[in-house]
Every structure is written in structure tokens, then in C-alpha cells.
Design a protein around this motif. Structure first.
Motif, short mmCIF file in Angstrom:
data_model
loop_
_atom_site.label_atom_id
_atom_site.label_comp_id
_atom_site.label_asym_id
_atom_site.label_seq_id
_atom_site.Cartn_x
_atom_site.Cartn_y
_atom_site.Cartn_z
N LEU A 292 0.84 -1.20 0.00
CA LEU A 292 0.00 0.00 0.00
C LEU A 292 0.88 1.25 0.00
N GLY A 293 0.80 2.04 -1.07
CA GLY A 293 1.61 3.24 -1.18
C GLY A 293 3.09 2.97 -1.29
N ALA A 294 3.48 1.70 -1.19
CA ALA A 294 4.89 1.27 -1.22
C ALA A 294 5.72 1.95 -0.14
N ILE A 295 5.06 2.36 0.96
CA ILE A 295 5.76 3.00 2.08
C ILE A 295 5.43 2.27 3.37
N SER A 376 10.38 1.29 -18.63
CA SER A 376 9.49 0.20 -18.19
C SER A 376 8.72 0.56 -16.92
N LYS A 377 9.11 1.65 -16.25
CA LYS A 377 8.48 2.02 -14.99
C LYS A 377 7.43 3.11 -15.13
N GLN A 378 7.14 3.53 -16.35
CA GLN A 378 6.11 4.55 -16.53
C GLN A 378 4.74 3.96 -16.21
N THR A 379 3.91 4.75 -15.53
CA THR A 379 2.59 4.25 -15.15
C THR A 379 1.70 4.08 -16.38
N ARG A 380 0.84 3.08 -16.31
CA ARG A 380 -0.07 2.77 -17.42
C ARG A 380 -1.54 2.75 -16.97
N LYS A 381 -1.76 2.95 -15.68
CA LYS A 381 -3.12 2.97 -15.15
C LYS A 381 -3.32 4.24 -14.33
N LYS A 382 -4.56 4.66 -14.26
CA LYS A 382 -4.87 5.86 -13.49
C LYS A 382 -4.83 5.54 -11.99
N GLY A 383 -4.32 6.50 -11.23
CA GLY A 383 -4.26 6.37 -9.78
C GLY A 383 -5.12 7.40 -9.09
N ASP A 384 -4.82 7.66 -7.82
CA ASP A 384 -5.62 8.61 -7.05
C ASP A 384 -5.59 10.01 -7.66
N TRP A 385 -4.49 10.36 -8.34
CA TRP A 385 -4.38 11.69 -8.94
C TRP A 385 -5.51 11.98 -9.92
N ALA A 386 -6.07 10.91 -10.53
CA ALA A 386 -7.09 11.08 -11.57
C ALA A 386 -8.43 11.55 -11.02
N ASN A 403 4.53 1.17 -7.99
CA ASN A 403 3.60 1.98 -7.19
C ASN A 403 2.64 2.67 -8.15
N GLU A 404 1.88 1.87 -8.88
CA GLU A 404 1.08 2.35 -10.01
C GLU A 404 0.06 3.43 -9.62
N PHE A 405 -0.46 3.39 -8.40
CA PHE A 405 -1.47 4.36 -8.00
C PHE A 405 -0.89 5.72 -7.65
N TYR A 406 0.44 5.77 -7.40
CA TYR A 406 1.01 7.01 -6.85
C TYR A 406 2.29 7.44 -7.58
N PRO A 407 2.17 7.84 -8.85
CA PRO A 407 3.31 8.50 -9.50
C PRO A 407 3.47 9.90 -8.90
N ASP A 408 4.64 10.48 -9.07
CA ASP A 408 4.84 11.84 -8.56
C ASP A 408 5.55 12.70 -9.59
N VAL A 409 5.32 14.00 -9.48
CA VAL A 409 5.84 14.95 -10.46
C VAL A 409 7.37 14.99 -10.42
N ASP A 410 7.95 14.95 -9.23
CA ASP A 410 9.41 15.09 -9.11
C ASP A 410 10.14 13.96 -9.84
N ASP A 411 9.74 12.72 -9.60
CA ASP A 411 10.38 11.61 -10.31
C ASP A 411 10.14 11.73 -11.81
N THR A 412 8.93 12.13 -12.18
CA THR A 412 8.59 12.20 -13.60
C THR A 412 9.47 13.19 -14.34
N ILE A 413 9.67 14.37 -13.79
CA ILE A 413 10.49 15.35 -14.50
C ILE A 413 11.96 14.98 -14.50
N MET A 414 12.42 14.31 -13.43
CA MET A 414 13.82 13.86 -13.43
C MET A 414 14.03 12.78 -14.48
N VAL A 415 13.05 11.89 -14.63
CA VAL A 415 13.14 10.86 -15.66
C VAL A 415 13.07 11.48 -17.05
N LEU A 416 12.16 12.42 -17.25
CA LEU A 416 12.04 13.06 -18.57
C LEU A 416 13.35 13.74 -18.98
N MET A 417 14.03 14.38 -18.04
CA MET A 417 15.33 14.99 -18.37
C MET A 417 16.35 13.92 -18.74
#
Length: 692
Positions: A292-295, A376-386, A403-417
Motif C-alpha cells: 500500500l503506497g509502497a511506504i 518500463s516504470k512509466q505508469t499505465r493505469k490511473k491512480g488517485d491523482w485522476a 507503485n502504479e497508484f502514486y506517481p509523482d511529479v518530481d520523479d517524472t520530470i527527473m526521468v524526462l530529463m
């Protein structure tokens, strides 16, 4: 206490030149120095080899993520709750807890921190459950420290709830967390989706526990009555009221009294439905997750909630959570410690950015494997953010392994860079990346911009998560009920935009820049939400504004530069204690650390300061403190979980941030990356060109 160096605004500057050694001179009364670029390259050689040697076979990087002893204490309490009281495991967990005790008897929540009563009470109780007697010298010191802090009644809500389960506190003194919250419609002010994602994942299972109030007896020798100042009485367990009559806290305490009456009533028309919805909600979030939440807190609470709801020990959800928690264990010698979660996506994305900025070949096997792993770690399902962000396809990245339900902006932008630097390293637009990469980039960009808040900034997991009244509910004392915009994440979004051709004329960027200037402190610094603290925030904002094309000669930027100069330590490094989050505590005071020194340096580089005395001495600090195997040592916590409540030590921060800083310096000064074919060869004499 560290001492400061005074830096005049008219400080003399000496140009950086590639020479065989660092030299010193005195000009107009100010120490100036020149750092050898060859020394920088040699340091980078060692750092690159160290990092490359620690890459996992599938391409990712991950290092230990360290928290405080509440993890080991709560793990013992969970195992006791489940009847899994393995004496040997308890002993090793308690050994680790004991190793972190301060000589004066208390436990802190970060190295060098002040006494923390909740952590100390849980540590004491866990040690008693592990078989240690209250007459042990270390327990006597602990008890004395706890009583001096006010005893058990001064603990936070979550600690009191744990103690109530084992009969060591009265449920009367625990705020009600009604499971009926899950039934509240999404338009209602108080609904679970207006809490931060981590609070949601923690409080939904806690509401089940709070409603069903399980009891687990413990041995007589493990009770903690001796930790109550003036004795254990129900009267002393009452929730304290504010001295001022008209405050939101007092309003919510009145509501809590009403909820207690409702709990005691035999008629609770919505309770059964609420518990069923809670169970359904929890089980849905077990899918495609590392728990749950991977935490750790959410996972332990979920297991307890499942047991309260009657799920058997062999239920797949319980077995999965226990397996994931066991994966957090690190056994070393005669101790066992726990990680609060794992950070492979974060570690991999930052490692890639640092390596690629050093000039490490993007076509190399190491880089390609890491990039493919991230894809391979990009989310493919909608989580709570939706719930709040509708009609947007998934596209974010999470922090952990899964942690498919809980992607975060910080990791996403670091990965995009990292993806841009890997696949578009020759300056081509991202739209010319390979098709599968381009599609991942497109989804990621769309998701990030859909998450922008109304104030122009970005938060971590949720959008417009800022209903301030949540901070006054009685169970909000973990200080993280909300997930508002933060300067560090917002600035990193701007940095990411610069690679993807999104400039200052874009309305979304304009709003973000306005938000950042609004958040600047009077002294020029910025608050850091996810790293300690003003050094982290100031670095990231200066980097973001520089990359997006702001005038770095402006007064407001130079005010930040002067602030960074003013807080440099005497040894040339920078450091900041977690205590800087406490009201009234000075900013940026603490022993120098490699990670925080790297942040300060990268802030200065991006503000145009490449040759000041502060920069020279900061680089010298990194070069002098690099170890023979190419890394740096750092014992202090420089990561932030919940300010004033939970902090982190990322074991790779000491490494990839200094690597990144040295790589940026070389590129800024020479216009070229540091990496060369010669740099790929292991160094036999890394300090041959550095006079110390």
C-alpha cells in the motif's frame, strides 16, 4: 556551531584556467584560487567508476534509504500484533534501536537532532517487548529522558493509537478517525482526496483500526506505566485544548467529542458500509504496487486493518504486504534495520542525469540499459491523482520499484530529463526521439502539465491539495496532511521544460516563474520541501530559472547568490541541519556535507558565479573529501519526508550530487563535457594533479 566566512559583494574574481595544480594568491585582501580542470576530471573519473560499478544487472541504481528508529520500533509492534514475536529477530531489531540511543537516554529522529518523545517512547516499548528489563542501565536513562519530555501523554496521535492496541493507553485519549470519511462525496470539503496521498494511504487503514479498536495483550514485564508523569490516569490522557477559546483546533476537538459519542452509540447506520468501502479501497491499491503506497507506515497499518476486518493470515494481501516489508529489512552483523521504502527510480534518474552531464556516452550499454529500465516504470493505469485530473492519460513515474497508484511529479520530470539527454543528446528536438521513447515523453509531459496547481506551482503527488483546515484536525500532528506547491519541484519542472523546447512565453511557464518569485524569502533563499532545506530549494530554483532563460544578473537572483556566500562554512563546504525546519531556527547551519555542498555550488554555477572565492573553496572541499574509491562520506540526513517529523538519508546523495556538481562546473567553464576516452580508464593516481 560552525563559523561563517564574510564575502564582500565586491569580492575579487580570478579566471579559471586549466593548469597542472590548484594555486592560491591574495588579491585585494581576499583569498583567490584556481582549481585545476585536470583535478576535476580525475575526481570525475573516480566518481564515474564508483557509480558504474554499482549499477544493477537490469540497468537501475538503488542505494539504501535510511530513516529513524520509529521504523524498527513499529516493526516490532507489528510483529507483536500478529503474534510473530520471534525472539532472535526482536533482539536484532532492538540492538539496532539501542545503537541509535543518545548517551543522555533519548532517541532523535535524525543524527544530531533534539530529543523526540514519540520516537523515544516507541523505542522504549519495543525494547521491552524484545525482552529488555526496565532496570537495564540504558532503559533507566531512556525512562528519565522520556519523563523529562512530558511522558507518554506528549506523544503524537499515531503513537497513542499503537499503544492503545496493546492496552498501554486509553482509546479515550486518541482522536477519532472515522471510517465514514471514505463515504464523503468528492465535492465535500472534507473528503479523503483532499488529503495528501501519503496521509490518505496511512489514515484509511488507521480509520479501520480506530473504529474496531483491536486489543493485543502483552506480557506483564512489557508494560510502560512507568512512562506516565504523575501516574497513568484517564484524566491526563485528554486531548489538550488551546488556551485561546476560538481556534480551529478547539472547534475540531468539539467535533472529536461528538464523534466519540457516535462511536459509543449502538446505532451507527453508515459504519458497516464505511468499513466495507475501506477494505475495497485498500485491496484495490494492492494491485500493481509494492504494498500500500509502497511506504512502510501505510503497509503496516494495512496489515493491521486487514486483520481487524477478519482477513486470515494467509490472505494474499497480507502475505504480499509482509513479503514487501521483509524486503525492506537490512541485516548487518547482530542488527536488523528497516528502510521506509526503496528509491530505485529516483536514484536511477539522478545517476543518469549526472553521468550524462559529465559527457558519459549516451549510446553506451550502461546508459541504454538504465534508460530502458526507466521506460518500463512509466505508469499505465490511473491512480488517485485522476480524481482531480480527469481526461488525462497516465504518464508519470513513481519513486519505488512498483507503485502504479502514486506517481509523482518530481520523479517524472527527473526521468524526462534523463530520457531527453539519452535519446536527444545531439540537440535534436524530443519529437525526433525513437517512436516508443517519444510516446513515453509525450505522455509524461502531458501528465506533468495537467498536474500544475492554480497558484502556478507544482506539488508532488496531487493537484490543488491545499485545504488548510486539514492541518487543524486532531490527528494531523504528522505535519503532512497536505501536498501544496513547492519551489523545488516547480523549479525542476522549468529545468525540464528547457530541454523540451518549452520556453518563457508559454503561459504555464510564466505562471510558474511568478510563483517562484512570490515564494522567495527576504534574504534571497528558497524553502526546500523535499531536501534539507534552504540550500536544496535555493539550488533548484536557481537552476530552473537559469535553464528557462531568466536574467541571472538581476538583483533578486544576486540576492540568492549573496545568501549562499554568506552561509558557507569555514571548511569551504555547506551544511544544513534538519532543525532548520523548526520555527525560528537559523537557516543553513550545520556540518558541511558533500550533497549540500554540491547543491550550493550548482546554485552558484547557474547564477553565473564560477570563480568567486566561495566557489573555489567549495570545489576544493569536494576534491579534498573524495575517498580513494571515488566517493564521498556523509552521515547526516539531507532528505526530507515530512518536515519536523520524518527525515531521510539517501545513501547515494553523497555520491551522485557531487559528481553532478563537478560535471556541471567543467561544462560551464570549458563549454565541453569532462568525459573523454582516457577518463574511461581507471585512475591509478587520482590526485596526481592536485596539490593539497
Amino acid at each position: 556551531m560552525k563559523t561563517r566566512l564574510d564575502h564582500a559583494e565586491t569580492e575579487s574574481v580570478q579566471a579559471i584556467v586549466p593548469s597542472a595544480a590548484r594555486t592560491h594568491s591574495v588579491l585585494n585582501g581576499h583569498l583567490t584560487s584556481t582549481i585545476s580542470l585536470e583535478a576535476i576530471r580525475q575526481a570525475l573519473r573516480g566518481a564515474i567508476h564508483y557509480l558504474r560499478d554499482r549499477q544493477q544487472p537490469d540497468g537501475h541504481w538503488v542505494a539504501e534509504l535510511e530513516g529513524d528508529t520509529i521504523l524498527e520500533s513499529e516493526y516490532i509492534l507489528l510483529l507483536q500484533f500478529l503474534g510473530k514475536n520471534d525472539p532472535e529477530k526482536f533482539r536484532k531489531l532492538a540492538n539496532y534501536i539501542r545503537s541509535k540511543q543518545h548517551p543522555e537516554g533519548y532517541w532523535a529522529i535524525y543524527p544530531g537532532g533534539p530529543p523526540e518523545v514519540s520516537a523515544s517512547v516507541k523505542a522504549y516499548f519495543a525494547c521491552k517487548l524484545a525482552g529488555f528489563s526496565e532496570s537495564e542501565p540504558f532503559m533507566i536513562r531512556a525512562r528519565r529522558a522520556i519523563l523529562s519530555l512530558g511522558g507518554v501523554t506528549h506523544c503524537n496521535t499515531f503513537t497513542k493509537l499503537y499503544l492503545s492496541i496493546f492496552g498501554q493507553y486509553d482509546w479515550y485519549g486518541v482522536p477519532v478517525i472515522p471510517p465514514e470519511l471514505i463515504l464523503m462525496p468528492k465535492w465535500f470539503y472534507f473528503n479523503i482526496y483532499e488529503m495528501s496521498s501519503w496521509s490518505r494511504a496511512i489514515l484509511v487503514p488507521l480509520s479501520v483500526i480506530n473504529a474496531l479498536r483491536p486489543y493485543r495483550p502483552i506480557p506483564a514485564h512489557a508494560t510502560i506505566d512507568e512512562l506516565f508523569v504523575g501516574g497513568k490516569s484517564r484524566k491526563r490522557m485528554r486531548l489538550p485544548w488551546d488556551s485561546r477559546p476560538l481556534t480551529w483546533r478547539n472547534v475540531f476537538l468539539i467535533v472529536d467529542k461528538i464523534l466519540k459519542l457516535y462511536h459509543a452509540s449502538p446505532i451507527k447506520p453508515f459504519r458497516k458500509l464505511a468499513l466495507q468501502r475501506c477494505l475495497q479501497w485498500l485491496l484495490e491499491r494492492e494491485e500493481n504496487s509494492g504494498g500500500l503506497g509502497a511506504i512502510f507506515p501505510a503497509m503496516t497499518h494495512a496489515i493491521m486493518a486487514y486483520k481487524c476486518m477478519g482477513l486470515p493470515d494467509d490472505h494474499p494481501a497480507i502475505q504480499k504486504e509482509l513479503k514487501e516489508l521483509a524486503a525492506f529489512e537490512i541485516e548487518e552483523g547482530d542488527t536488523i534495520r528497516l528502510q521506509p521504502c526503496v528509491s530505485p527510480v529516483w536514484d536511477t534518474a539522478i545517476s543518469l542525469n549526472a553521468l550524462l552531464d559529465s559527457g558519459y556516452p549516451p549510446e553506451s550499454e550502461e546508459i541504454r540499459k538504465a534508460a530502458e529500465w526507466l521506460l518500463s516504470k512509466q505508469t499505465r493505469k490511473k491512480g488517485d491523482w485522476a480524481v482531480k485530473v480527469r481526461n488525462v492519460e497516465p504518464g508519470g513515474w513513481y519513486f519505488e520499484n512498483e507503485n502504479e497508484f502514486y506517481p509523482d511529479v518530481d520523479d517524472t520530470i527527473m526521468v524526462l530529463m534523463a530520457l531527453y539527454k539519452t535519446y536527444c543528446h545531439d540537440g535534436r528536438p524530443w519529437t525526433e526521439a525513437p517512436p516508443e521513447v517519444r510516446e513515453a515523453m509525450r505522455k509524461g509531459l502531458n501528465w506533468v502539465f495537467a498536474m500544475q496547481n492554480r497558484d502556478g506551482g507544482w506539488a508532488s503527488f496531487d493537484k490543488d491539495n491545499n485545504r488548510i483546515l486539514f492541518q487543524y484536525v486532531p490527528y494531523a500532528d504528522h505535519n503532512a496532511m497536505l501536498d501544496p506547491s513547492s519551489a523545488d519541484i516547480t523549479a525542476r519542472v522549468l529545468e525540464m521544460c528547457s530541454y523540451y523546447g518549452i520556453g518563457k512565453t508559454d503561459p504555464r511557464v510564466k505562471r510558474a516563474i511568478a510563483y517562484l518569485y512570490k515564494e522567495q524569502e527576504e534574504d534571497g533563499s528558497w524553502f526546500g520541501r523535499w531536501g534539507v532545506n534552504y540550500l536544496y530549494g535555493t539550488w533548484q530554483v536557481l537552476r530552473g530559472l537559469s535553464r528557462i532563460g531568466e536574467d541571472m544578473r538581476s538583483e533578486r537572483i544576486q540576492r540568492a547568490v549573496r545568501w549562499l556566500h554568506s552561509v558557507q562554512n569555514e571548511d569551504g563546504g555547506w551544511g544544513e541541519s534538519c532543525q532548520s525546519y523548526e520555527p525560528g531556527h537559523p537557516k543553513a547551519t550545520g556540518p558541511s556535507t558533500p550533497s549540500q555542498t554540491a547543491w550550493a555550488l550548482m546554485g552558484l554555477f547557474n547564477a553565473g558565479d564560477l570563480s568567486s572565492c566561495a566557489v573555489q573553496r567549495g570545489i576544493e572541499y569536494l576534491l579534498k573529501n573524495q575517498t580513494d574509491d571515488g566517493t564521498w562520506l556523509e552521515e547526516w540526513f539531507t532528505g526530507t519526508g515530512f518536515p519536523r517529523v520524518f527525515y531521510l538519508r539517501y545513501h547515494f546523495y553523497r555520491h551522485y550530487f557531487p559528481l553532478w556538481a563537478l560535471a556541471q562546473y567543467h561544462r560551464f567553464v570549458t563549454g565541453e563535457p569532462a568525459y573523454t576516452p582516457e577518463l574511461a580508464q581507471p585512475s591509478t593516481d587520482r590526485f596526481a594533479n592536485l596539490e593539497v
